[in-house]
Design a protein around this motif. Structure first.
Motif, PDB file in Angstrom:
ATOM      1  N   GLY A 106       2.805 -24.305  15.576  1.00  0.00           N
ATOM      2  CA  GLY A 106       3.606 -24.919  14.533  1.00  0.00           C
ATOM      3  C   GLY A 106       4.008 -26.319  14.933  1.00  0.00           C
ATOM      4  O   GLY A 106       4.383 -26.557  16.081  1.00  0.00           O
ATOM      5  N   CYS A 110       8.909 -24.106  12.292  1.00  0.00           N
ATOM      6  CA  CYS A 110       8.737 -22.907  13.110  1.00  0.00           C
ATOM      7  C   CYS A 110       7.263 -22.632  13.322  1.00  0.00           C
ATOM      8  O   CYS A 110       6.414 -23.197  12.637  1.00  0.00           O
ATOM      9  CB  CYS A 110       9.400 -21.694  12.438  1.00  0.00           C
ATOM     10  SG  CYS A 110       8.590 -21.166  10.906  1.00  0.00           S
ATOM     11  N   LYS A 112       3.915 -20.474  12.947  1.00  0.00           N
ATOM     12  CA  LYS A 112       3.413 -19.645  11.845  1.00  0.00           C
ATOM     13  C   LYS A 112       3.656 -18.170  12.116  1.00  0.00           C
ATOM     14  O   LYS A 112       3.983 -17.405  11.197  1.00  0.00           O
ATOM     15  CB  LYS A 112       1.917 -19.904  11.644  1.00  0.00           C
ATOM     16  CG  LYS A 112       1.580 -21.285  11.148  1.00  0.00           C
ATOM     17  CD  LYS A 112       0.094 -21.449  10.904  1.00  0.00           C
ATOM     18  CE  LYS A 112      -0.685 -21.463  12.192  1.00  0.00           C
ATOM     19  NZ  LYS A 112      -2.144 -21.628  11.966  1.00  0.00           N
ATOM     20  N   MET A 115       7.202 -17.219  11.146  1.00  0.00           N
ATOM     21  CA  MET A 115       7.334 -17.072   9.706  1.00  0.00           C
ATOM     22  C   MET A 115       6.721 -15.763   9.226  1.00  0.00           C
ATOM     23  O   MET A 115       7.306 -15.044   8.398  1.00  0.00           O
ATOM     24  CB  MET A 115       6.653 -18.253   9.008  1.00  0.00           C
ATOM     25  CG  MET A 115       6.768 -18.226   7.480  1.00  0.00           C
ATOM     26  SD  MET A 115       8.458 -18.530   6.908  1.00  0.00           S
ATOM     27  CE  MET A 115       8.593 -20.296   7.220  1.00  0.00           C
ATOM     28  N   VAL A 225       0.324 -17.923   5.846  1.00  0.00           N
ATOM     29  CA  VAL A 225       1.245 -18.927   6.377  1.00  0.00           C
ATOM     30  C   VAL A 225       0.418 -20.031   7.023  1.00  0.00           C
ATOM     31  O   VAL A 225      -0.491 -19.765   7.816  1.00  0.00           O
ATOM     32  CB  VAL A 225       2.244 -18.303   7.376  1.00  0.00           C
ATOM     33  CG1 VAL A 225       1.538 -17.595   8.524  1.00  0.00           C
ATOM     34  CG2 VAL A 225       3.209 -19.357   7.888  1.00  0.00           C
ATOM     35  N   ASP A 227       0.287 -24.230   8.663  1.00  0.00           N
ATOM     36  CA  ASP A 227       0.903 -25.437   9.188  1.00  0.00           C
ATOM     37  C   ASP A 227       0.203 -26.629   8.531  1.00  0.00           C
ATOM     38  O   ASP A 227      -0.974 -26.524   8.170  1.00  0.00           O
ATOM     39  CB  ASP A 227       0.720 -25.492  10.712  1.00  0.00           C
ATOM     40  CG  ASP A 227       1.455 -26.668  11.331  1.00  0.00           C
ATOM     41  OD1 ASP A 227       2.653 -26.517  11.631  1.00  0.00           O
ATOM     42  OD2 ASP A 227       0.838 -27.744  11.504  1.00  0.00           O
ATOM     43  N   ASN A 288       4.733 -23.558   6.732  1.00  0.00           N
ATOM     44  CA  ASN A 288       5.905 -23.226   7.540  1.00  0.00           C
ATOM     45  C   ASN A 288       6.970 -24.309   7.499  1.00  0.00           C
ATOM     46  O   ASN A 288       8.147 -24.032   7.742  1.00  0.00           O
ATOM     47  CB  ASN A 288       5.477 -22.949   8.993  1.00  0.00           C
ATOM     48  CG  ASN A 288       4.704 -24.111   9.597  1.00  0.00           C
ATOM     49  OD1 ASN A 288       4.282 -25.026   8.913  1.00  0.00           O
ATOM     50  ND2 ASN A 288       4.506 -24.069  10.909  1.00  0.00           N
TER      51      ASN A 288
END
Length: 303
Positions: A106, A110, A112, A115, A225, A227, A288
């Motif tokens: 990430g 945060c 990934k 998350m 999720v 980035d 994220n």
């Protein structure tokens, strides 16, 4: 509301996952009151979903089952409407959290993987509140996997502890994780609604099709999720690359290379979206660094 349930950092804390139980109790707290037609996922009772008994009409939202579109109402209003039906109250949900080396990353907000664990915990508490049969399956590469039936609050707490343990294992082993093997068909014997949480950077469609036979599940929701660097290369610098035979570096500032990467990423996600649609579901991608909990209202939580 966002400040009350932040998702930050590179570790998963049990108390943060337990707090999500409060969030899962009432999704209407996430945003200001809106008209009934705009309340995505709002539920009249704990038994709301797709089934045989008609409940009401609502505006079509991304991820809704296109087979439930009411064409007469759509033609009359010149806007797409879907029929909301009373669900099968014995419908089972399976949450599959897949943590890989690429998810332990990430650049903002945060990791990934952090998350993804929070999403899994939220779904656990949500389906417990809705009184749905629930199974949690967590996999970390090829080396670590656990499965848990969740039917009571104490099971929810144990499931959250399992998520913490899985992430701790990922943190210690992400450099050496091997690709994960296929999952046994025994997991799909009850035709569950499957929620698959991952970054999907290490899975191709052929691999997913082998692991998730569409005829063995009722619906498939892919929660991805991402980035920002997953979607495009940084505009400057050198990036390490490797394959089984060699390793090296690429100049990410190369315009042609950047476009090729964007095209590859888009094609991959388009294929993921088609696969989910074929399994009576949808792909939901969130970054994220931008995710807000109100976005869960777009998920098919009433299925």
């Amino acid at each position: 509301m966002q400040t009350e349930f932040p998702v930050l950092g590179a570790t998963v804390q049990l108390d943060e996952l337990l707090k999500l139980q409060t969030l899962a109790l009432d999704l209407r707290r996430l945003t200001p009151p809106r008209s009934r037609a705009q309340r995505i996922g709002e539920q009249r009772s704990v038994y709301r979903g797709q089934g045989r008994e008609f409940i009401e009409m609502k505006h079509y939202q991304s991820g809704d089952d296109v087979r439930q579109i009411d064409w007469r109402q759509t033609a009359k209003k010149q806007l797409p409407f879907v029929r909301v039906m009373e669900e099968d109250r014995h419908s089972e949900h399976t949450i599959w959290l897949d943590l890989s080396s690429s998810s332990y990353f990430g650049t903002q907000g945060c990791f990934k993987s952090v998350m993804a664990c929070h999403w899994a915990a939220f779904l656990i508490w949500r389906f417990l509140q809705l009184q749905h049969p629930l199974r949690l399956f967590v996999r970390v590469g090829a080396d670590w996997q656990q499965e848990l039936r969740v039917s009571a609050q104490k099971d929810g707490a144990r499931a959250c502890q399992l998520l913490v343990e899985a992430h701790a294992y990922l943190a210690g082993q992400f450099r050496t994780l091997e690709p994960a093997p296929a999952v046994s068909l025994a997991h799909w014997k009850n035709r569950p609604n499957l929620w698959f949480i991952a970054d999907f950077l290490q899975q191709d469609i052929a691999q997913l099709a082998r692991q998730i036979p569409v005829q063995a599940i009722s619906s498939l929701t892919l929660l991805q999720v991402l980035d920002p660097f997953d979607c495009q290369l940084p505009s400057a610098g050198l990036l390490p690359v490797k394959n089984p035979n060699q390793s090296g570096w690429i100049a990410s500032s190369d315009g042609r290379l950047q476009q090729q990467y964007k095209d590859h990423f888009k094609a991959h996600n388009d294929a993921l979206e088609r696969f989910a649609w074929q399994a009576n579901g949808a792909l939901f991608s969130h970054r994220n660094n931008q995710f807000h909990w109100s976005e869960v209202q777009s998920w098919p939580l009433y299925h």
